[in-house]
Scaffold this motif. Sequence first.
Motif, PDB file in Angstrom:
ATOM      1  N   ARG A  66      50.241  55.396  41.288  1.00  0.00           N
ATOM      2  CA  ARG A  66      50.382  55.410  40.559  1.00  0.00           C
ATOM      3  C   ARG A  66      48.945  56.122  39.520  1.00  0.00           C
ATOM      4  NH1 ARG A  66      49.137  50.363  37.375  1.00  0.00           N
ATOM      5  NH2 ARG A  66      49.919  49.380  39.537  1.00  0.00           N
ATOM      6  N   CYS A 166      33.056  53.127  45.299  1.00  0.00           N
ATOM      7  CA  CYS A 166      32.080  53.547  44.230  1.00  0.00           C
ATOM      8  C   CYS A 166      30.739  52.917  44.546  1.00  0.00           C
ATOM      9  CB  CYS A 166      32.273  52.934  43.043  1.00  0.00           C
ATOM     10  SG  CYS A 166      31.836  53.347  41.886  1.00  0.00           S
ATOM     11  N   ARG A 168      29.731  51.709  47.063  1.00  0.00           N
ATOM     12  CA  ARG A 168      29.066  49.502  47.651  1.00  0.00           C
ATOM     13  C   ARG A 168      29.281  50.167  48.846  1.00  0.00           C
ATOM     14  NH1 ARG A 168      32.861  46.094  45.082  1.00  0.00           N
ATOM     15  NH2 ARG A 168      34.387  47.738  44.782  1.00  0.00           N
ATOM     16  N   ALA A 191      31.795  58.069  35.225  1.00  0.00           N
ATOM     17  CA  ALA A 191      31.538  57.316  33.915  1.00  0.00           C
ATOM     18  C   ALA A 191      32.968  56.992  33.592  1.00  0.00           C
ATOM     19  CB  ALA A 191      30.035  57.070  32.543  1.00  0.00           C
ATOM     20  N   ASN A 194      35.223  56.255  36.750  1.00  0.00           N
ATOM     21  CA  ASN A 194      34.290  54.258  37.587  1.00  0.00           C
ATOM     22  C   ASN A 194      35.302  53.783  37.058  1.00  0.00           C
ATOM     23  OD1 ASN A 194      33.066  56.081  40.231  1.00  0.00           O
ATOM     24  ND2 ASN A 194      31.345  55.797  38.843  1.00  0.00           N
ATOM     25  N   LYS A 195      34.969  54.093  35.264  1.00  0.00           N
ATOM     26  CA  LYS A 195      35.794  53.135  34.869  1.00  0.00           C
ATOM     27  C   LYS A 195      37.245  52.591  34.974  1.00  0.00           C
ATOM     28  CE  LYS A 195      36.997  50.707  31.084  1.00  0.00           C
ATOM     29  NZ  LYS A 195      36.708  48.913  30.896  1.00  0.00           N
ATOM     30  N   ARG A 199      37.000  49.508  37.437  1.00  0.00           N
ATOM     31  CA  ARG A 199      36.384  48.306  36.918  1.00  0.00           C
ATOM     32  C   ARG A 199      37.947  48.208  35.588  1.00  0.00           C
ATOM     33  NH1 ARG A 199      32.735  48.743  32.387  1.00  0.00           N
ATOM     34  NH2 ARG A 199      32.517  51.259  32.856  1.00  0.00           N
ATOM     35  N   THR A 200      39.229  48.567  35.920  1.00  0.00           N
ATOM     36  CA  THR A 200      40.534  48.610  35.662  1.00  0.00           C
ATOM     37  C   THR A 200      41.432  47.344  35.808  1.00  0.00           C
ATOM     38  OG1 THR A 200      39.778  50.616  34.340  1.00  0.00           O
ATOM     39  CG2 THR A 200      42.525  49.442  34.071  1.00  0.00           C
ATOM     40  N   LYS A 201      41.758  46.061  35.631  1.00  0.00           N
ATOM     41  CA  LYS A 201      42.473  46.028  37.205  1.00  0.00           C
ATOM     42  C   LYS A 201      43.470  45.258  36.681  1.00  0.00           C
ATOM     43  CE  LYS A 201      38.884  43.306  39.850  1.00  0.00           C
ATOM     44  NZ  LYS A 201      38.556  42.392  40.578  1.00  0.00           N
ATOM     45  N   THR A 202      45.013  45.554  36.913  1.00  0.00           N
ATOM     46  CA  THR A 202      46.394  44.891  36.032  1.00  0.00           C
ATOM     47  C   THR A 202      45.659  43.544  35.616  1.00  0.00           C
ATOM     48  OG1 THR A 202      47.637  45.058  37.809  1.00  0.00           O
ATOM     49  CG2 THR A 202      47.938  46.693  36.740  1.00  0.00           C
ATOM     50  N   GLN A 203      47.145  42.958  35.334  1.00  0.00           N
ATOM     51  CA  GLN A 203      47.118  41.752  34.843  1.00  0.00           C
ATOM     52  C   GLN A 203      47.903  40.724  36.439  1.00  0.00           C
ATOM     53  OE1 GLN A 203      48.581  39.991  31.785  1.00  0.00           O
ATOM     54  NE2 GLN A 203      47.549  40.739  30.264  1.00  0.00           N
ATOM     55  N   VAL A 206      44.924  40.784  38.420  1.00  0.00           N
ATOM     56  CA  VAL A 206      43.831  39.180  39.064  1.00  0.00           C
ATOM     57  C   VAL A 206      44.833  38.261  38.632  1.00  0.00           C
ATOM     58  CG1 VAL A 206      43.220  38.419  36.655  1.00  0.00           C
ATOM     59  CG2 VAL A 206      43.133  40.425  36.875  1.00  0.00           C
ATOM     60  N   SER A 210      43.999  35.511  42.350  1.00  0.00           N
ATOM     61  CA  SER A 210      43.951  34.385  41.841  1.00  0.00           C
ATOM     62  C   SER A 210      44.320  33.674  43.117  1.00  0.00           C
ATOM     63  CB  SER A 210      44.067  34.071  39.635  1.00  0.00           C
ATOM     64  OG  SER A 210      43.468  33.112  40.029  1.00  0.00           O
TER      65      SER A 210
ATOM     66  N   CYS B 166      25.656  49.286  40.441  1.00  0.00           N
ATOM     67  CA  CYS B 166      26.695  49.624  41.784  1.00  0.00           C
ATOM     68  C   CYS B 166      27.050  50.485  41.818  1.00  0.00           C
ATOM     69  CB  CYS B 166      26.892  48.614  42.844  1.00  0.00           C
ATOM     70  SG  CYS B 166      26.573  49.700  44.426  1.00  0.00           S
ATOM     71  N   LEU B 213      40.272  33.210  36.345  1.00  0.00           N
ATOM     72  CA  LEU B 213      40.848  33.779  36.303  1.00  0.00           C
ATOM     73  C   LEU B 213      42.594  32.185  36.000  1.00  0.00           C
ATOM     74  CD1 LEU B 213      40.459  36.446  39.211  1.00  0.00           C
ATOM     75  CD2 LEU B 213      40.624  36.356  36.390  1.00  0.00           C
ATOM     76  N   GLN B 253      37.601  43.545  32.796  1.00  0.00           N
ATOM     77  CA  GLN B 253      38.077  44.233  33.993  1.00  0.00           C
ATOM     78  C   GLN B 253      39.361  44.434  33.920  1.00  0.00           C
ATOM     79  OE1 GLN B 253      36.656  44.010  38.114  1.00  0.00           O
ATOM     80  NE2 GLN B 253      36.425  42.204  36.972  1.00  0.00           N
ATOM     81  N   ILE B 254      40.687  43.386  33.211  1.00  0.00           N
ATOM     82  CA  ILE B 254      41.983  43.647  33.031  1.00  0.00           C
ATOM     83  C   ILE B 254      42.948  44.835  31.994  1.00  0.00           C
ATOM     84  CG2 ILE B 254      43.916  42.660  32.294  1.00  0.00           C
ATOM     85  CD1 ILE B 254      41.802  39.550  33.103  1.00  0.00           C
ATOM     86  N   GLU B 255      42.897  45.249  32.853  1.00  0.00           N
ATOM     87  CA  GLU B 255      43.936  46.523  31.779  1.00  0.00           C
ATOM     88  C   GLU B 255      44.819  46.292  30.733  1.00  0.00           C
ATOM     89  OE1 GLU B 255      46.391  49.903  33.723  1.00  0.00           O
ATOM     90  OE2 GLU B 255      47.708  48.291  34.183  1.00  0.00           O
TER      91      GLU B 255
END
Lengths: 323, 323
Positions: A66, A166, A168, A191, A194-195, A199-203, A206, A210, B166, B213, B253-255
């Motif tokens: 995706r 990124c 690191r 930018a 990279n976002k 810096r975007t995670k699906t629920q 996450v 966890s 970073c 989380l 960060q969460i989508e």
Amino acid sequence: MDSALPKITSMTTDEASKWLKERDNFLILTHIRPDGDTLGSACALCNALREDGKTAFVLRNNQVTRRYTDYTAPYWAEDFEPEYVISADIASEGLFTPNAEKYKGKIDLAIDHHPSNTGFAKNTLLDPESASCGETVYELLKHMFGAISKETATLLFIAVTTDTGCFRYGNTTARTLRVASELIEAGAPGAELNKRLFRTKTQARVNLESEILNNLEYGRDGKIATVVVTQEMIKKTGADEDDMEDIAAIHGQIEGVVVSITIREQEDFTSKISVRTSKLVDAGAICAKLGGGGHAMAAGVNLNCGVWEAREKILKAVDEVWK
Amino acid sequence: MDSALPKITSMTTDEASKWLKERDNFLILTHIRPDGDTLGSACALCNALREDGKTAFVLRNNQVTRRYTDYTAPYWAEDFEPEYVISADIASEGLFTPNAEKYKGKIDLAIDHHPSNTGFAKNTLLDPESASCGETVYELLKHMFGAISKETATLLFIAVTTDTGCFRYGNTTARTLRVASELIEAGAPGAELNKRLFRTKTQARVNLESEILNNLEYGRDGKIATVVVTQEMIKKTGADEDDMEDIAAIHGQIEGVVVSITIREQEDFTSKISVRTSKLVDAGAICAKLGGGGHAMAAGVNLNCGVWEAREKILKAVDEVWK
């Protein structure tokens, strides 16, 4: 195990540049389980060749996730009959996609940065100093055309940033950052990319992180961290293949952890093991004990047994290698 | 709220360079709750001035966290009587440490990148285009000395990399990456620093992230994510101040999340609220409803009530601002 020294003689950037300039009608291959580097490198090369008036396509890779669908869509072909076939970021023919089987033994140019490249192609542009294949493609295109377009720069930025986490990871060099800087100057929306990429995670992701953190088991005074990821956990969190990316890195970040192990239950209830280590322990040697392999700090093995039995076996292998 | 336009006239890099060259006996100040940028910028400037044969110290900052202790140790002074006082990365006198109170109204040179700089100093070198103050200090030192030492480069790399997460944050520009590249070329161990600063988490931090989380509450179809971090959670996880760094970024960060809210219970059982937003909603306006403030995408407010009451108040403020 990778050797630090390339096994083959590379073309120079100038030779590869002339080789491409003199030819036309290219098909470009990417590797199985495609990442940002193989996709970004292949599509950037394809785009730059098209902008130069040539005909070029990337062979469709059905495993593209995706995250990369939009960027790669304009370049796919399924049944293009090329004059020349190029591979991008592919270290060996064992990493060809099923629809690329017919090109085995017929690759005209391999562009790669893996020191383990087996030399399967007639010509190879190999730069093991590059953090990503995208870095190698950038130097090539800059040499060929002097400047690159915004579209090409965007695709190369994806390659460069994803293969270095990124910027690191330990493979990031002064050149990597200089190349990234020049790509932004050429128009890549650094930018924004990279976002989107980091810096975007699906629920679901996450939830999965966890679950992993909640189910960590520590051994040897916190030096070994192990997690078993069951099908039940995956279903509960709603995670798809994109969400599973790089999960082995999660507990490798924990202070004091030397060996981090991820045992992932497959849909057929066999086990896929990933081992990450610091320089103190050889991950490849651990997985080799069970018939697997990989690099010194990242290796893996698939076992035809359930996850709990797999857990016992891999912990035993760790004990045998790391006394 | 910050204005996009600086309120004051900046010195040129050449003017600031000459100003420093002609003087000696400097004390450099850092801001409260010091981050990598204020510490790295101040210590790098101090180190470069010392290498030029001058006398320079950084005023001890008692809030410096574990992560930066080793890097900053050689530069501290408590009772040095300077001829000139410089501030690094400080936007206003309200951000002075308690032991710097006596220098209010007496700052000779402020070096900063915040557009909101109040112009409290006699002279200001302000570059609001810089992602970090470290970027500004680098351009200054390069102008002054042509080259910088490995030690100075290391301190500046800490400043540059920490203020951009970073190189992941939206403030990262082509220049930021070019500066980082040149710092590695000057000897900064970039990969090692990034590993230490960004890829190492304590077990306490991992436990805390897991708790956060697990305790997320979503509102408005996943567009608002709220978490209450109680003293009990903090104690249970064993987290210290270093481990709490940037926790407000975790659920941002969460989508799909537009507004992320962190309500942290203080030791006196009052509440400290952080609000992060995407461009769609003004975080500063939300916090202003309750007497706080900040930037458009990151703001905060402290409330003299318990966390659950604070949660009701901030969610109401969100509803008032974001209809």
